[in-house]
Write a protein that holds these residues in place. Structure first.
Motif, PDB file in Angstrom:
ATOM      1  N   LEU A 136     -26.179 -10.325  -0.713  1.00 48.36           N
ATOM      2  CA  LEU A 136     -25.530 -10.805   0.496  1.00 48.36           C
ATOM      3  C   LEU A 136     -24.449  -9.846   0.986  1.00 48.36           C
ATOM      4  O   LEU A 136     -24.346  -9.572   2.188  1.00 48.36           O
ATOM      5  CB  LEU A 136     -24.927 -12.200   0.242  1.00 48.36           C
ATOM      6  N   GLU A 137     -23.641  -9.320   0.082  1.00 48.39           N
ATOM      7  CA  GLU A 137     -22.510  -8.490   0.489  1.00 48.39           C
ATOM      8  C   GLU A 137     -22.956  -7.216   1.212  1.00 48.39           C
ATOM      9  O   GLU A 137     -22.204  -6.655   2.013  1.00 48.39           O
ATOM     10  CB  GLU A 137     -21.649  -8.137  -0.718  1.00 48.39           C
ATOM     11  N   ASP A 138     -24.176  -6.758   0.956  1.00 49.03           N
ATOM     12  CA  ASP A 138     -24.667  -5.544   1.625  1.00 49.03           C
ATOM     13  C   ASP A 138     -24.996  -5.784   3.095  1.00 49.03           C
ATOM     14  O   ASP A 138     -25.185  -4.824   3.855  1.00 49.03           O
ATOM     15  CB  ASP A 138     -25.904  -5.011   0.899  1.00 49.03           C
ATOM     16  N   TRP A 139     -25.072  -7.022   3.509  1.00 45.65           N
ATOM     17  CA  TRP A 139     -25.438  -7.344   4.891  1.00 45.65           C
ATOM     18  C   TRP A 139     -24.211  -7.535   5.783  1.00 45.65           C
ATOM     19  O   TRP A 139     -24.348  -7.764   6.979  1.00 45.65           O
ATOM     20  CB  TRP A 139     -26.300  -8.606   4.921  1.00 45.65           C
ATOM     21  N   ILE A 140     -23.027  -7.441   5.224  1.00 43.89           N
ATOM     22  CA  ILE A 140     -21.812  -7.620   6.014  1.00 43.89           C
ATOM     23  C   ILE A 140     -21.445  -6.301   6.694  1.00 43.89           C
ATOM     24  O   ILE A 140     -21.230  -5.294   6.026  1.00 43.89           O
ATOM     25  CB  ILE A 140     -20.645  -8.103   5.134  1.00 43.89           C
ATOM     26  N   PHE A 157     -25.965 -14.188  -3.966  1.00 43.54           N
ATOM     27  CA  PHE A 157     -25.198 -14.831  -2.904  1.00 43.54           C
ATOM     28  C   PHE A 157     -23.712 -14.721  -3.228  1.00 43.54           C
ATOM     29  O   PHE A 157     -23.036 -15.711  -3.502  1.00 43.54           O
ATOM     30  CB  PHE A 157     -25.616 -16.293  -2.760  1.00 43.54           C
ATOM     31  N   GLU A 158     -23.225 -13.485  -3.217  1.00 42.92           N
ATOM     32  CA  GLU A 158     -21.835 -13.219  -3.567  1.00 42.92           C
ATOM     33  C   GLU A 158     -21.171 -12.404  -2.467  1.00 42.92           C
ATOM     34  O   GLU A 158     -21.703 -11.390  -2.017  1.00 42.92           O
ATOM     35  CB  GLU A 158     -21.744 -12.472  -4.900  1.00 42.92           C
ATOM     36  N   MET A 159     -19.990 -12.852  -2.079  1.00 36.43           N
ATOM     37  CA  MET A 159     -19.210 -12.172  -1.061  1.00 36.43           C
ATOM     38  C   MET A 159     -17.815 -11.951  -1.641  1.00 36.43           C
ATOM     39  O   MET A 159     -17.090 -12.913  -1.905  1.00 36.43           O
ATOM     40  CB  MET A 159     -19.140 -13.034   0.195  1.00 36.43           C
ATOM     41  N   PHE A 160     -17.434 -10.696  -1.870  1.00 40.37           N
ATOM     42  CA  PHE A 160     -16.183 -10.396  -2.548  1.00 40.37           C
ATOM     43  C   PHE A 160     -15.119  -9.953  -1.549  1.00 40.37           C
ATOM     44  O   PHE A 160     -15.398  -9.701  -0.374  1.00 40.37           O
ATOM     45  CB  PHE A 160     -16.404  -9.328  -3.619  1.00 40.37           C
ATOM     46  N   GLN A 161     -13.887  -9.841  -2.028  1.00 31.18           N
ATOM     47  CA  GLN A 161     -12.752  -9.586  -1.152  1.00 31.18           C
ATOM     48  C   GLN A 161     -12.829  -8.235  -0.444  1.00 31.18           C
ATOM     49  O   GLN A 161     -12.250  -8.060   0.621  1.00 31.18           O
ATOM     50  CB  GLN A 161     -11.448  -9.688  -1.945  1.00 31.18           C
ATOM     51  N   ASP A 162     -13.527  -7.275  -1.037  1.00 33.78           N
ATOM     52  CA  ASP A 162     -13.629  -5.980  -0.376  1.00 33.78           C
ATOM     53  C   ASP A 162     -14.630  -6.001   0.777  1.00 33.78           C
ATOM     54  O   ASP A 162     -14.786  -5.022   1.490  1.00 33.78           O
ATOM     55  CB  ASP A 162     -14.016  -4.900  -1.386  1.00 33.78           C
ATOM     56  N   GLN A 163     -15.324  -7.137   0.943  1.00 30.09           N
ATOM     57  CA  GLN A 163     -16.251  -7.305   2.071  1.00 30.09           C
ATOM     58  C   GLN A 163     -15.851  -8.566   2.828  1.00 30.09           C
ATOM     59  O   GLN A 163     -16.463  -9.620   2.697  1.00 30.09           O
ATOM     60  CB  GLN A 163     -17.699  -7.410   1.564  1.00 30.09           C
ATOM     61  N   ILE A 164     -14.794  -8.482   3.621  1.00 26.15           N
ATOM     62  CA  ILE A 164     -14.270  -9.633   4.345  1.00 26.15           C
ATOM     63  C   ILE A 164     -15.265 -10.071   5.424  1.00 26.15           C
ATOM     64  O   ILE A 164     -15.866  -9.253   6.106  1.00 26.15           O
ATOM     65  CB  ILE A 164     -12.911  -9.289   4.975  1.00 26.15           C
ATOM     66  N   CYS A 165     -15.420 -11.388   5.547  1.00 21.13           N
ATOM     67  CA  CYS A 165     -16.343 -11.940   6.542  1.00 21.13           C
ATOM     68  C   CYS A 165     -15.599 -13.000   7.353  1.00 21.13           C
ATOM     69  O   CYS A 165     -14.889 -13.835   6.795  1.00 21.13           O
ATOM     70  CB  CYS A 165     -17.562 -12.549   5.859  1.00 21.13           C
ATOM     71  N   ILE A 166     -15.761 -12.966   8.673  1.00 23.79           N
ATOM     72  CA  ILE A 166     -15.042 -13.898   9.536  1.00 23.79           C
ATOM     73  C   ILE A 166     -15.826 -15.176   9.793  1.00 23.79           C
ATOM     74  O   ILE A 166     -15.360 -16.043  10.532  1.00 23.79           O
ATOM     75  CB  ILE A 166     -14.681 -13.246  10.876  1.00 23.79           C
ATOM     76  N   GLY A 167     -16.988 -15.324   9.185  1.00 24.15           N
ATOM     77  CA  GLY A 167     -17.739 -16.562   9.360  1.00 24.15           C
ATOM     78  C   GLY A 167     -19.178 -16.423   8.907  1.00 24.15           C
ATOM     79  O   GLY A 167     -19.781 -15.360   9.013  1.00 24.15           O
ATOM     80  N   LEU A 168     -19.722 -17.522   8.415  1.00 28.01           N
ATOM     81  CA  LEU A 168     -21.133 -17.567   8.037  1.00 28.01           C
ATOM     82  C   LEU A 168     -21.944 -18.108   9.211  1.00 28.01           C
ATOM     83  O   LEU A 168     -21.548 -19.096   9.836  1.00 28.01           O
ATOM     84  CB  LEU A 168     -21.344 -18.479   6.835  1.00 28.01           C
TER      85      LEU A 168
END
Length: 520
Positions: A136-140, A157-168
């Motif tokens: 998942l994080e590679d798609w941000i 399905f992991e999103m870490f702090q170095d890949q900030i996302c503003i919404g799903l």
């Protein structure tokens, strides 16, 4: 572009505007707003929209409760809009999806068919470093995700702090993960249909998110099968949702006559429609971690999570009530850290299976009486609880093996501690009002004692004959304590009596344990 009319009689046009807003210019809008009275009447007819609902979604109108006009318009808008940002009306679709498994399956299938369209309207299509990645994080990209991510083949399905996302995207409700990690999530809300993930999710970790509360789809889980539409899906899919032509599928002929709506597209049967599978009666989620969710205001999301065994809540400064936790009868591990508004812990009294409880740095808690009912507790952490004045409420916890009451400045004695005969580890570091270790002499199973920065304790004599004590943590922060003399006397006594040698470490409270909040 917004429609140039203000006549309230054309309110139904506001509903269908997302269907055609991308295809009409100002002149077309003027013509549209001049539609005849018969056409406006037709547009306001529920029967018209039930037909259009079936054409767009490939489901009979009776399959879904709700406003078919708004759901049909929302579905078409989602599947065919060209701009990346959703129209407000699309919320109607996802609200309905969260209530109907039948609609969920159908919209998921349509999203699979339209995956290219959902991806191409994302403005960062050419910036993906690994377009075939299953992480998942590679798609941000630029803090966003494409709408197609919900039907993308993912393994992680992991999103870490170095890949900030503003919404799903709302399509995240189509994921079937066992574990989901969201860190650095900066939206104030989760997708409306986020609760659909509870069908499979066993572990959820949300860290540093700006969410205010969980969506209602979490609370609706566990409703009757009828309300969730668990009947199998039969029939065919409408090609109005399958066409990917450059020509607008919904033009002026759509709003001109009901008859034309039946010719919007032909039906196509898809062999890949998933079989109807009923969700479990209760969510399988067993582990939930909420940390640094600084805007989260309540825990209503946990009420239906009756299979939850591990719950960790830390640094959520706006949480003020633990009432929703009373339904978690299978909970075994509960950790609550730095939630300064929580004052009432009565709801914890019903958690009879609890084996570990942490209430670290919950400064507003004044009464600990409910803990007396938690007879299965083996580990208790009350460090930094400035309202803890005595241990009397803990005297019935006969199974307690580990107790941490460090940095509790109001704790003035260790009376009642002698009743906790099962204790093997005790931490009282930073408790500056405790004058004596006398009650510790009764703890024959004690192996580890941390008493750093307990400035009033000058004698270690109560520890001399503890047979299993092999670790002692102390510090020499008080000049007149005579701690070295006490330690030497203890070592000599244990050597003479052939007791287990005790490994003694001189450490300050700031190094071991928790700093005293009274200093701040």
């Amino acid at each position: 572009m917004s429609p140039p009319w203000s006549d309230s009689r054309c309110s139904m046009l506001e509903t269908i505007s997302p269907l055609i807003v991308d295809f009409l210019d100002v002149r077309d809008w003027t013509r549209l707003c001049a539609t005849s009275k018969d056409t406006r009447k037709r547009l306001s007819s529920p029967f018209f929209w039930k037909i259009l609902f079936q054409e767009i979604l490939g489901l009979p109108a009776a399959a879904v409760d709700g406003d078919h006009r708004q759901i049909a318009a929302a579905a078409f808008s989602f599947l065919h809009r060209s701009r990346p940002d959703p129209y407000a009306i699309e919320q109607r679709l996802w609200g309905a999806v969260s209530r109907s498994r039948r609609l969920w399956r159908q919209v998921r299938q349509l999203s699979l068919i339209h995956r290219a369209v959902l991806f191409e309207r994302w403005p960062h299509t050419g910036q993906l470093a690994r377009p075939e990645s299953k992480d998942l994080e590679d798609w941000i990209v630029d803090r966003t995700l494409p709408d197609s991510i919900g039907v993308q083949d993912l393994d992680s399905f992991e999103m870490f702090q170095d890949q900030i996302c503003i919404g799903l995207p709302e399509t995240a409700c189509f994921w079937r993960p066992l574990a989901l990690t969201l860190q650095g999530y900066q939206s104030h809300s989760l997708p409306l249909a986020f609760g659909c993930l509870l069908d499979t999710l066993k572990s959820l970790d949300i860290h540093g998110a700006d969410i205010v509360r969980f969506p209602e789809s979490f609370l609706r889980y566990g409703q009757s099968s009828a309300s969730l539409g668990l009947l199998g899906t039969r029939g065919s899919l409408s090609s109005v949702c399958l066409q990917q032509s450059a020509e607008p599928v919904c033009d002026k002929s759509v709003v001109a006559t009901t008859k034309s709506s039946s010719r919007i597209g032909s039906h196509t049967r898809s062999a890949s429609i998933p079989r109807a599978v009923s969700p479990p009666p209760f969510p399988p989620l067993s582990q939930l971690q909420l940390s640094k969710c600084r805007l989260l205001v309540d825990l209503e999301c946990v009420r239906p999570l009756v299979n939850l065994t591990t719950l960790s809540i830390s640094e959520c400064p706006h949480l003020h009530s633990l009432a929703p936790l009373s339904s978690l009868s299978r909970l075994r591990y509960l950790q609550i850290v730095s939630c300064p508004l929580i004052s009432n812990i009565e709801p914890l009294a019903s958690l009879q299976q609890l084996q570990h409880l942490g209430l670290s740095r919950c400064h507003a808690v004044r009464s600990f009486r409910p803990l007396a009912l938690l007879g299965r507790l083996g580990s208790l952490d009350l460090s930094g609880c400035i309202g803890l004045e005595s241990l009397d409420d803990l005297s019935s916890l006969v199974r307690l093996a580990r107790l941490d009451v460090s940095s509790c400045p109001s704790l003035t004695s260790l009376d009642s501690l002698d009743r906790l005969a099962s204790l093997t580890s005790l931490t009282i570091s930073g408790c500056r009002q405790i004058p004596s270790l006398s009650p510790v002499a009764a703890l024959r199973k004690l192996k580890t004692l941390s008493a750093s920065d307990c400035v009033l304790i000058e004698s270690l004599e109560p520890l001399h004959d503890l047979p299993g004590l092999d670790q002692l943590f102390v510090c020499q922060s008080h000049p007149g304590a005579g701690l070295h003399t006490a330690v030497a006397a203890m070592e000599s006594h244990r050597a003479i009596n052939a007791l287990t040698p005790t490994w003694i470490m001189f450490q300050c409270a700031e190094v071991y344990g928790h700093p005293d909040p009274g200093r701040q």
